[in-house]
Design a protein around this motif. Structure first.
Motif, mmCIF file in Angstrom:
data_model
loop_
_atom_site.group_PDB
_atom_site.id
_atom_site.type_symbol
_atom_site.label_atom_id
_atom_site.label_comp_id
_atom_site.label_asym_id
_atom_site.label_seq_id
_atom_site.Cartn_x
_atom_site.Cartn_y
_atom_site.Cartn_z
ATOM 1 N N GLY A 86 0.795 -1.222 0.000
ATOM 2 C CA GLY A 86 0.000 0.000 0.000
ATOM 3 C C GLY A 86 0.824 1.268 0.000
ATOM 4 O O GLY A 86 0.336 2.329 0.379
ATOM 5 N N SER A 87 2.074 1.173 -0.421
ATOM 6 C CA SER A 87 2.918 2.367 -0.465
ATOM 7 C C SER A 87 2.398 3.360 -1.494
ATOM 8 O O SER A 87 1.928 2.974 -2.559
ATOM 9 C CB SER A 87 4.348 1.979 -0.829
ATOM 10 N N LYS A 88 2.527 4.648 -1.167
ATOM 11 C CA LYS A 88 2.158 5.695 -2.109
ATOM 12 C C LYS A 88 3.394 6.293 -2.781
ATOM 13 O O LYS A 88 3.295 7.298 -3.486
ATOM 14 C CB LYS A 88 1.368 6.790 -1.391
ATOM 15 N N ALA A 136 10.107 21.964 2.317
ATOM 16 C CA ALA A 136 10.968 20.839 1.914
ATOM 17 C C ALA A 136 10.172 19.536 1.876
ATOM 18 O O ALA A 136 10.418 18.678 1.027
ATOM 19 C CB ALA A 136 12.160 20.716 2.872
ATOM 20 N N CYS A 137 9.209 19.384 2.785
ATOM 21 C CA CYS A 137 8.328 18.197 2.751
ATOM 22 C C CYS A 137 7.551 18.211 1.436
ATOM 23 O O CYS A 137 7.514 17.223 0.704
ATOM 24 C CB CYS A 137 7.307 18.196 3.888
ATOM 25 N N GLY A 138 6.925 19.363 1.154
ATOM 26 C CA GLY A 138 6.056 19.466 -0.008
ATOM 27 C C GLY A 138 6.823 19.307 -1.318
ATOM 28 O O GLY A 138 6.320 18.703 -2.267
ATOM 29 N N ALA A 139 8.054 19.819 -1.354
ATOM 30 C CA ALA A 139 8.852 19.728 -2.576
ATOM 31 C C ALA A 139 9.103 18.263 -2.924
ATOM 32 O O ALA A 139 9.051 17.872 -4.094
ATOM 33 C CB ALA A 139 10.177 20.470 -2.393
ATOM 34 N N CYS A 140 9.358 17.447 -1.936
ATOM 35 C CA CYS A 140 9.577 16.019 -2.211
ATOM 36 C C CYS A 140 8.256 15.342 -2.575
ATOM 37 O O CYS A 140 8.193 14.564 -3.515
ATOM 38 C CB CYS A 140 10.237 15.317 -1.036
ATOM 39 N N HIS A 141 7.211 15.656 -1.838
ATOM 40 C CA HIS A 141 5.916 15.008 -2.109
ATOM 41 C C HIS A 141 5.452 15.261 -3.548
ATOM 42 O O HIS A 141 4.878 14.394 -4.173
ATOM 43 C CB HIS A 141 4.859 15.510 -1.120
ATOM 44 N N ARG A 142 5.701 16.489 -4.035
ATOM 45 C CA ARG A 142 5.237 16.818 -5.384
ATOM 46 C C ARG A 142 5.779 15.843 -6.430
ATOM 47 O O ARG A 142 5.081 15.460 -7.354
ATOM 48 C CB ARG A 142 5.658 18.251 -5.759
HETATM 49 C C1 HEC Z 1 12.722 13.107 0.201
HETATM 50 C C2 HEC Z 1 11.295 12.944 0.083
HETATM 51 C C3 HEC Z 1 10.366 13.273 1.215
HETATM 52 C C4 HEC Z 1 10.483 14.248 2.169
HETATM 53 C C5 HEC Z 1 11.601 15.257 2.368
HETATM 54 C C6 HEC Z 1 9.310 14.153 2.985
HETATM 55 N N1 HEC Z 1 8.491 13.160 2.556
HETATM 56 FE FE1 HEC Z 1 6.695 12.641 3.340
HETATM 57 N N2 HEC Z 1 6.568 11.117 2.024
HETATM 58 C C7 HEC Z 1 7.461 10.846 1.012
HETATM 59 C C8 HEC Z 1 7.040 9.668 0.287
HETATM 60 C C9 HEC Z 1 7.761 9.039 -0.894
HETATM 61 C C10 HEC Z 1 5.864 9.230 0.906
HETATM 62 C C11 HEC Z 1 5.042 7.974 0.562
HETATM 63 C C12 HEC Z 1 5.592 6.818 1.422
HETATM 64 C C13 HEC Z 1 4.894 5.514 1.163
HETATM 65 O O1 HEC Z 1 3.635 5.495 1.133
HETATM 66 O O2 HEC Z 1 5.602 4.513 0.995
HETATM 67 C C14 HEC Z 1 5.592 10.169 1.991
HETATM 68 C C15 HEC Z 1 4.500 10.076 2.841
HETATM 69 C C16 HEC Z 1 4.249 10.926 3.904
HETATM 70 C C17 HEC Z 1 3.145 10.794 4.833
HETATM 71 C C18 HEC Z 1 2.069 9.713 4.793
HETATM 72 C C19 HEC Z 1 2.496 8.564 5.698
HETATM 73 C C20 HEC Z 1 1.447 7.444 5.705
HETATM 74 O O3 HEC Z 1 1.074 7.024 6.803
HETATM 75 O O4 HEC Z 1 1.030 7.010 4.620
HETATM 76 C C21 HEC Z 1 3.241 11.826 5.726
HETATM 77 C C22 HEC Z 1 2.328 12.120 6.897
HETATM 78 C C23 HEC Z 1 4.414 12.590 5.359
HETATM 79 N N3 HEC Z 1 5.005 12.031 4.244
HETATM 80 C C24 HEC Z 1 4.836 13.723 6.030
HETATM 81 C C25 HEC Z 1 6.021 14.383 5.754
HETATM 82 C C26 HEC Z 1 6.481 15.527 6.490
HETATM 83 C C27 HEC Z 1 5.758 16.196 7.635
HETATM 84 C C28 HEC Z 1 7.676 15.880 5.933
HETATM 85 C C29 HEC Z 1 8.591 17.000 6.308
HETATM 86 C C30 HEC Z 1 8.853 17.268 7.686
HETATM 87 C C31 HEC Z 1 7.928 14.943 4.857
HETATM 88 N N4 HEC Z 1 6.902 14.065 4.763
HETATM 89 C C32 HEC Z 1 9.066 14.991 4.058
HETATM 90 C C33 HEC Z 1 8.572 11.561 0.709
HETATM 91 C C34 HEC Z 1 9.094 12.597 1.468
#
Ligand code: HEC
Length: 147
Positions: A86-88, A136-142
């Protein structure tokens, strides 16, 4: 008189057994990274209101340290093939690895700046650094997280 009781010996040995089991079971990286990311979210959600209210941001330093530590090893939570359960995570996490690692490195830098701001006790600077952290969180998520 400091001999361990039978009860505490029993507790100690079951803790040792649990430790062995965990080491053998190899925690699933998808579960581990989601738990970590939820913890990171919790840190930001705890820091933001304290900082914007001009509160005691020094108390937030341990949270910022956890963020620095977590993001320092973040790419290791994404071994090849861990796109299951179920990874996103998008395929780009593996296909565009240098970009993903750069985004993680940016998060380490942002978390370090947040730690510095919190340790200084300057709430306004901490609020600003927390916004940058969120960026920085959002930049990676995008680029690397699906919906
Ligand atoms: C370098 C990339 C990256 C950064 C930086 C990052 N994320 Fe994410 N995040 C991801 C990815 C990829 C996923 C999906 C993971 C998965 O579902 O396997 C994710 C998923 C999540 C989730 C969902 C977790 C779940 O239970 O499904 C949350 C909440 C989250 N991030 C919060 C944050 C926050 C808050 C920060 C910054 C403080 C952050 N992320 C920084 C890549 C990143």
């Amino acid at each position: 008189m400091a001999r361990p009781s039978l009860l505490s010996l029993a507790v100690l040995s079951s803790v040792a057994l649990l430790g062995t089991g965990a080491a053998l079971a190899q925690p699933d990286p998808v579960t581990a990274r989601k738990e970590g990311l939820k913890r990171m979210q919790g840190h930001l959600e705890a820091i933001n209101p304290v900082a914007t209210a001009g509160g005691n941001v020094r108390e937030m330093v341990p949270r910022t340290e956890d963020m620095v530590a977590f993001f320092s090893t973040f790419p290791s939570y994404f071994p090849p093939g861990s796109d299951n359960n179920g990874s996103k995570a998008l395929p780009s996490v593996w296909a565009e690895r240098p970009g993903f690692e750069a985004a993680a490195a940016n998060a380490v830098t942002a978390a370090g700046a947040l730690r510095t701001a919190a340790a200084s006790g300057d709430a306004a600077a901490t609020a600003q650094a927390a916004r940058a952290m969120g960026g920085a969180c959002g930049a990676c998520h995008r680029n690397y997280r699906g919906r």
